[in-house]
Motif scaffolding. Structure first.
Motif, PDB file in Angstrom:
ATOM      1  N   ALA A  89       0.822  -1.210   0.000  1.00 23.29           N
ATOM      2  CA  ALA A  89       0.000   0.000   0.000  1.00 23.29           C
ATOM      3  C   ALA A  89       0.856   1.260   0.000  1.00 23.29           C
ATOM      4  CB  ALA A  89      -0.925   0.007   1.216  1.00 23.29           C
ATOM      5  N   TRP A 128       1.675   2.443  -3.502  1.00 20.52           N
ATOM      6  CA  TRP A 128       0.560   3.096  -4.190  1.00 20.52           C
ATOM      7  C   TRP A 128       0.289   4.483  -3.630  1.00 20.52           C
ATOM      8  CZ3 TRP A 128      -1.508   1.722  -8.650  1.00 20.52           C
ATOM      9  CH2 TRP A 128      -1.253   0.420  -9.109  1.00 20.52           C
ATOM     10  N   TRP A 129       0.419   4.629  -2.307  1.00 20.97           N
ATOM     11  CA  TRP A 129       0.214   5.957  -1.732  1.00 20.97           C
ATOM     12  C   TRP A 129       1.345   6.908  -2.137  1.00 20.97           C
ATOM     13  CZ3 TRP A 129      -4.095   7.870  -0.286  1.00 20.97           C
ATOM     14  CH2 TRP A 129      -5.087   7.063   0.283  1.00 20.97           C
ATOM     15  N   THR A 147       0.698   8.084  -5.546  1.00 20.92           N
ATOM     16  CA  THR A 147      -0.404   9.046  -5.502  1.00 20.92           C
ATOM     17  C   THR A 147       0.089  10.412  -5.055  1.00 20.92           C
ATOM     18  OG1 THR A 147      -1.990   7.276  -5.026  1.00 20.92           O
ATOM     19  CG2 THR A 147      -2.654   9.528  -4.487  1.00 20.92           C
ATOM     20  N   ALA A 193     -10.211   3.548  -1.520  1.00 15.87           N
ATOM     21  CA  ALA A 193      -8.768   3.401  -1.366  1.00 15.87           C
ATOM     22  C   ALA A 193      -8.364   2.102  -0.687  1.00 15.87           C
ATOM     23  CB  ALA A 193      -8.206   4.592  -0.582  1.00 15.87           C
ATOM     24  N   PHE A 228      -5.821  -0.273  -2.340  1.00 15.66           N
ATOM     25  CA  PHE A 228      -4.378  -0.106  -2.246  1.00 15.66           C
ATOM     26  C   PHE A 228      -3.748  -1.177  -1.356  1.00 15.66           C
ATOM     27  CE2 PHE A 228      -4.134   4.772  -3.151  1.00 15.66           C
ATOM     28  CZ  PHE A 228      -4.453   4.511  -4.474  1.00 15.66           C
ATOM     29  N   ARG A 232      -6.630  -0.202  -8.863  1.00 12.67           N
ATOM     30  CA  ARG A 232      -5.762   0.677  -8.068  1.00 12.67           C
ATOM     31  C   ARG A 232      -5.347   1.912  -8.859  1.00 12.67           C
ATOM     32  NH1 ARG A 232      -3.067  -4.509  -7.180  1.00 12.67           N
ATOM     33  NH2 ARG A 232      -4.267  -5.518  -5.527  1.00 12.67           N
ATOM     34  N   ALA A 265      -6.112   5.705  -7.779  1.00 11.85           N
ATOM     35  CA  ALA A 265      -5.010   6.673  -7.664  1.00 11.85           C
ATOM     36  C   ALA A 265      -5.283   7.907  -8.514  1.00 11.85           C
ATOM     37  CB  ALA A 265      -3.692   6.012  -8.078  1.00 11.85           C
TER      38      ALA A 265
END
Length: 370
Positions: free
Chosen positions: A191, A194-195, A198, A307, A310, A325, A329
């Motif tokens: 995760a 992915w964050w 983002t 979210a 993620f 995902r 995002a």
């Protein structure tokens, strides 16, 4: 100026919050307790022996099973104690009010208290619950209900594991039939990655927001923000459509009914973002506020609301989890970026408005007397 900026930002947040309250009730009704994501992959291997016209599939990211019976005969789903639980036939779908499964399967956790009438040894008492020939239900045999993962998963959580093979018995007249399937653990994604991606996207759109707040590039940047909002709005509409399809919706009519009854706010968020993007492209008056408000709704109700993908291996959509995902995002990046860009433009406009009287007064003071 700071107070003006904070006031404008507060207005955007308040409007978004009001929209949340207005849309929370119908949104919460969608899919009952359908998960936003899971690390357990449920699949069906079909019906044995095969019955032409009898179809079964897994829906809602494995939360429910769906059985469609076009055989022209009534088929029963057998409950946990060997009792008739559901009956699916030409005259509709019925549930046995004396089957414990009728109550246990009302939630995905199976924690519903059993009434006194729940007795698997008693003769069935059938109650019609739906028209058509399709039944959908939670089934504990196809789910992992423990609070912690299986021992093999705890030992090697970075590998895929077969948790178990499962079966759900049916009865076609006097003939026993079985739905077969598998339950697997799938390692979740990272995760943080992915964050992080983002956040990088947010910074890029934030730079676009700074450009949109300055001249002469401001008009072009505002048009770019409008185009981004249209893309984000399309994704915000597409994601709930995918959830409806994954929840068993059939055809355009079924998808529309599902959206309007359970995901109306998601639909309105997407449509509103598309409208705001067009508004920005046309450079209409008050476009800054519209962009900020639409961006806030997009980030909160289409991005943050989904979210969970993620950090989950399986997404509740009919396409791959990676695509899901990326969509979320983009929704977060577009929505948050548009919000900041709109606020920055509002701040720049307020500063320009405040400078105008001073500039005019200075010009009058420097003009020689006639």
């Amino acid at each position: 100026m700071i107070r003006t900026l904070l006031g404008r930002a507060g207005l955007v947040a308040a409007a978004a919050g009001l929209a949340t309250l207005l849309g929370a009730a119908p949104a919460a009704a969608h899919g009952g307790d359908a998960p936003d994501g899971t690390d357990y992959r449920t699949r069906t291997t079909g019906v044995t022996p095969a019955r032409p016209g009898l179809e079964v599939r897994v829906i809602e990211a494995g939360a429910r099973l769906e059985l469609t019976n076009r055989t022209g005969r009534a088929v029963e789903v057998i409950g946990y104690s060997g009792e008739p639980y559901l009956r699916v036939g030409p005259d509709g779908v019925y549930e046995n009010s004396r089957s414990p499964a009728t109550y246990l399967n009302r939630t995905i956790t199976g924690d519903t208290a059993l009434p006194a009438e729940a007795d698997p040894a008693a003769p069935p008492s059938w109650r019609r619950i739906a028209d058509g020939a399709t039944a959908r239900w939670h089934d504990q045999r196809a789910l992992w209900q423990e609070s912690s993962p299986p021992a093999a998963v705890r030992t090697a959580p970075d590998r895929e594991h077969r948790v178990r093979d499962w079966t759900v018995p049916l009865r076609d007249g006097a003939d026993p039939v079985v739905i077969g399937g598998t339950l697997d653990w799938v390692p979740p994604p990272d995760a943080y990655t992915w964050w992080a991606l983002t956040v990088v996207g947010l910074l890029a759109v934030g730079a676009l927001g700074l450009a949109a707040a300055t001249a002469p590039a401001g008009a072009r940047a505002l048009s770019a923000l409008g185009a981004l909002l249209i893309v984000g709005g399309a994704l915000a509409v597409g994601y709930p459509v995918g959830r409806e399809l994954d929840a068993g919706a059939q055809g355009v009519g079924g998808v529309l009914v599902g959206l309007l009854s359970g995901q109306v706010w998601s639909l309105l968020t997407g449509v509103g973002a598309i409208a705001a993007g067009w508004y920005a492209l046309r450079r209409r008056p008050a476009a800054d506020f519209v962009v900020a408000l639409a961006g806030a709704c997009l980030a909160l109700f289409a991005g943050a609301a989904n979210a969970a993908v993620f950090a989950r291996a399986i997404a509740p959509v009919p396409w791959s989890p990676e695509v899901a995902r990326v969509m979320v995002a983009v929704l977060l990046i577009t929505g948050t970026g548009a919000t900041f860009a709109g606020i920055l433009r509002l701040h720049a406009a307020s500063r320009a408005t405040a400078r105008a009287p001073r500039a005019e007064a200075a010009q009058r003071g420097s003009t020689p007397a006639g």
